[in-house]
Design an enzyme around this catalytic site. Structure first.
Site, short mmCIF file in Angstrom:
data_model
loop_
_atom_site.label_atom_id
_atom_site.label_comp_id
_atom_site.label_asym_id
_atom_site.label_seq_id
_atom_site.Cartn_x
_atom_site.Cartn_y
_atom_site.Cartn_z
N GLU A 80 0.83 -1.20 0.00
CA GLU A 80 0.00 0.00 0.00
C GLU A 80 0.86 1.25 0.00
O GLU A 80 2.00 1.23 0.46
CB GLU A 80 -0.92 0.00 1.24
CG GLU A 80 -1.89 -1.18 1.30
CD GLU A 80 -2.98 -1.13 0.24
OE1 GLU A 80 -3.13 -0.09 -0.43
OE2 GLU A 80 -3.69 -2.15 0.07
N TYR A 240 -14.93 -15.76 -15.88
CA TYR A 240 -14.28 -16.09 -14.60
C TYR A 240 -13.84 -17.55 -14.56
O TYR A 240 -12.70 -17.87 -14.87
CB TYR A 240 -15.19 -15.72 -13.40
CG TYR A 240 -14.34 -15.59 -12.16
CD1 TYR A 240 -13.94 -14.34 -11.69
CD2 TYR A 240 -13.85 -16.72 -11.51
CE1 TYR A 240 -13.09 -14.23 -10.60
CE2 TYR A 240 -13.01 -16.61 -10.42
CZ TYR A 240 -12.64 -15.37 -9.97
OH TYR A 240 -11.79 -15.27 -8.90
P1 NAD Z 1 -8.38 -6.87 -2.75
O1 NAD Z 1 -7.97 -6.14 -3.96
O2 NAD Z 1 -9.40 -6.22 -1.85
O3 NAD Z 1 -7.11 -7.20 -1.81
C1 NAD Z 1 -5.90 -7.58 -2.33
C2 NAD Z 1 -4.83 -7.55 -1.24
O4 NAD Z 1 -3.59 -7.97 -1.85
C3 NAD Z 1 -4.55 -6.16 -0.64
O5 NAD Z 1 -4.26 -6.30 0.74
C4 NAD Z 1 -3.27 -5.71 -1.36
O6 NAD Z 1 -2.46 -4.80 -0.64
C5 NAD Z 1 -2.58 -7.05 -1.50
N1 NAD Z 1 -1.56 -7.07 -2.55
C6 NAD Z 1 -1.71 -6.94 -3.89
N2 NAD Z 1 -0.50 -7.05 -4.50
C7 NAD Z 1 0.41 -7.25 -3.52
C8 NAD Z 1 1.81 -7.43 -3.50
N3 NAD Z 1 2.54 -7.46 -4.62
N4 NAD Z 1 2.42 -7.59 -2.30
C9 NAD Z 1 1.72 -7.56 -1.13
N5 NAD Z 1 0.39 -7.41 -1.09
C10 NAD Z 1 -0.25 -7.24 -2.27
O7 NAD Z 1 -8.84 -8.32 -3.24
P2 NAD Z 1 -9.96 -9.37 -2.77
O8 NAD Z 1 -11.12 -9.21 -3.67
O9 NAD Z 1 -10.15 -9.33 -1.30
O10 NAD Z 1 -9.26 -10.72 -3.21
C11 NAD Z 1 -8.55 -11.54 -2.31
C12 NAD Z 1 -8.75 -12.99 -2.72
O11 NAD Z 1 -10.14 -13.32 -2.60
C13 NAD Z 1 -8.36 -13.28 -4.17
O12 NAD Z 1 -7.79 -14.55 -4.24
C14 NAD Z 1 -9.72 -13.27 -4.89
O13 NAD Z 1 -9.71 -14.03 -6.07
C15 NAD Z 1 -10.58 -13.92 -3.82
N6 NAD Z 1 -12.03 -13.72 -3.99
C16 NAD Z 1 -12.56 -12.48 -4.21
C17 NAD Z 1 -13.92 -12.34 -4.42
C18 NAD Z 1 -14.55 -10.99 -4.67
O14 NAD Z 1 -15.73 -10.95 -5.05
N7 NAD Z 1 -13.82 -9.92 -4.47
C19 NAD Z 1 -14.76 -13.47 -4.37
C20 NAD Z 1 -14.21 -14.71 -4.09
C21 NAD Z 1 -12.82 -14.82 -3.91
#
Ligand code: NAD
Length: 400
Positions: A80, A240
């Site tokens: 971040e 997806y």
């Molecule tokens: P998000 O974008 O809210 O969070 C991503 C996180 O990853 C953040 O904390 C960010 O700082 C961190 N991040 C990204 N690149 C990074 C790096 N290089 N180094 C360190 N940290 C890094 O994403 P999300 O939607 O919460 O997704 C998280 C997981 O949940 C993923 O695997 C996603 O596929 C899965 N998921 C999401 C949903 C949805 O609807 N959003 C549904 C099911 C599953």
């Protein structure tokens, strides 16, 4: 730096700043939600948790649910932007500042490392931090969502793509800029693009984290690791489940099976994938079709009184799967299904009936696009109840 009034600024549909008080309010709301939904006793002995991707979305909610729900000590890793002069920090940064303040207030142990989780340097820093201040880990949650990854060992950079596999796809979507329902066309991915997406969002980096922690002797007896996936309804499959991201998620599941065998043998532990429901996060809003589907989903689930966001999902994960003696419960494919309410036949039938009818004109009536928008603004700390956006706030606040 004097305090400043922060108004939402957007480029296209992406918000380019964040509001510290709004982000703090979001974190407090999640803490309150966990506290009121967690039983006072738990059958788990999980106490040390590492969350990779801990600043927003599912990772932040996991961290809050394990800290405030189970009293765990948490180490969070994320990438971040801190504030700089008049430029606000990224929302995830403010979320974590607020989390640390709340943890200190509530007597909970929390440490954070801000940097590229894909790099060997950050992995090393985490190993040192765990060894020096936590001991061994009981749970490692991998919740990264990123469009890019630099593989430090091969020295290669990879970019993921949101593409279809096999045949091009055209589907209904919302233009988040103007709120109009139209169509999005998605090209067929080349083999190289599939490989790139798997390299970014597949399981390799998760495996490296677990191998590194295991080699350093930092996994406690019975240690578990968990990553997140999505399944969703048929209208989203071409983009997806059956698309490039789906290929990466298959790789993630294959990695879970491999890590499961490794952890079972080495520490009597396990590796799991939880399939979570669709929610509004920075990652999911970028996927065509998904915002329209999510707007319909919100409408239907709210009407049935079963609406959930990240924190409700992660509260259920902790309460019903991690903190019970006979948990977690798996489906026939060995997956933890937190999307059970989303995938309920009555919910999906209603969405399928609305899908062909929804258009720009009736969007406000048949879908909850206002709810989607609000959740999206909330991600950046805007449009949050109880925050006065005319008041100046200190934007130069830093992680401990
Ligand atoms: P998000 O974008 O809210 O969070 C991503 C996180 O990853 C953040 O904390 C960010 O700082 C961190 N991040 C990204 N690149 C990074 C790096 N290089 N180094 C360190 N940290 C890094 O994403 P999300 O939607 O919460 O997704 C998280 C997981 O949940 C993923 O695997 C996603 O596929 C899965 N998921 C999401 C949903 C949805 O609807 N959003 C549904 C099911 C599953």
């Amino acid at each position: 730096m004097p305090e400043q009034v922060v108004k939402q600024r957007s480029r296209g549909f992406i918000c380019v700043n964040a509001h510290p008080a709004g982000c703090a309010q979001n974190v407090e709301r999640q803490i309150a939600r966990v506290r009121s939904n967690m039983p006072s006793t738990s059958a788990t002995d999980v106490s040390n948790v590492l969350v990779i991707g801990a600043s927003t979305g599912y990772g932040l909610a996991t961290r809050i649910a394990t800290s405030w729900g189970l009293g765990c000590r948490t180490l969070g890793v994320f990438f971040e932007k801190p504030p700089a002069g008049r430029r606000t920090a990224s929302a995830g940064y403010y979320n974590c500042v607020a989390l640390h303040q709340a943890a200190e207030r509530d007597g909970l142990w929390a440490r954070s490392i801000n940097g590229d989780a894909f790099s060997d340097e950050i992995k090393e820093e985490v190993l040192h931090s765990v060894a020096g201040s936590m001991g061994k880990l009981d749970l490692v949650v991998y919740s990264l969502a990123s469009p890019k990854r630099t593989n430090p060992r091969a020295g290669t950079s990879h970019t993921s793509s949101l593409k279809a596999i096999g045949a091009p796809f055209t589907g209904k979507t919302i233009d988040l800029g103007n709120g109009e329902v139209g169509t999005a066309s998605v090209d067929v991915a080349t083999d190289a693009e599939i490989d790139e997406t798997v390299a970014v969002m597949g399981g390799e980096d998760w495996r490296w984290w677990i191998e590194g922690l295991s080699d350093a002797g930092l996994l406690a007896p019975g240690a578990k690791t968990l990553a997140y996936s999505y399944y969703g309804p048929e209208v989203t499959w071409p983009i997806y489940k059956d698309g490039t991201i789906g290929a990466a998620k298959q790789d993630l599941k294959a990695t879970a099976d491999r890590l499961n065998a490794k952890l079972a043998q080495e520490v009597g532990g396990a590796a799991w994938v939880a399939v979570n429901k669709a929610v509004v996060t920075q990652a999911s809003a970028a996927i065509p079709v998904v915002p329209l589907y999510v707007s319909l989903l919100f409408r239907v689930m709210k009407a049935k009184g079963i609406h959930e966001g990240c924190i409700e999902q992660m509260t259920r994960l902790v309460r019903d799967h991690l903190a019970v003696a006979d948990g977690p419960q798996f489906d026939a494919n060995g997956l933890i299904r937190l999307d059970d309410l989303e995938m309920r036949p009555d919910v999906q039938q209603e969405i399928a009936a609305l899908w062909p009818k929804v258009g720009t004109d009736n969007l406000a009536d048949v879908a909850d696009f206002a709810g989607f928008r609000r959740d999206f603004n909330n991600l950046f700390g805007f449009d949050v109840d109880g925050v006065d956006y005319d008041l100046p706030v200190e934007t130069e606040v830093f992680l401990p």
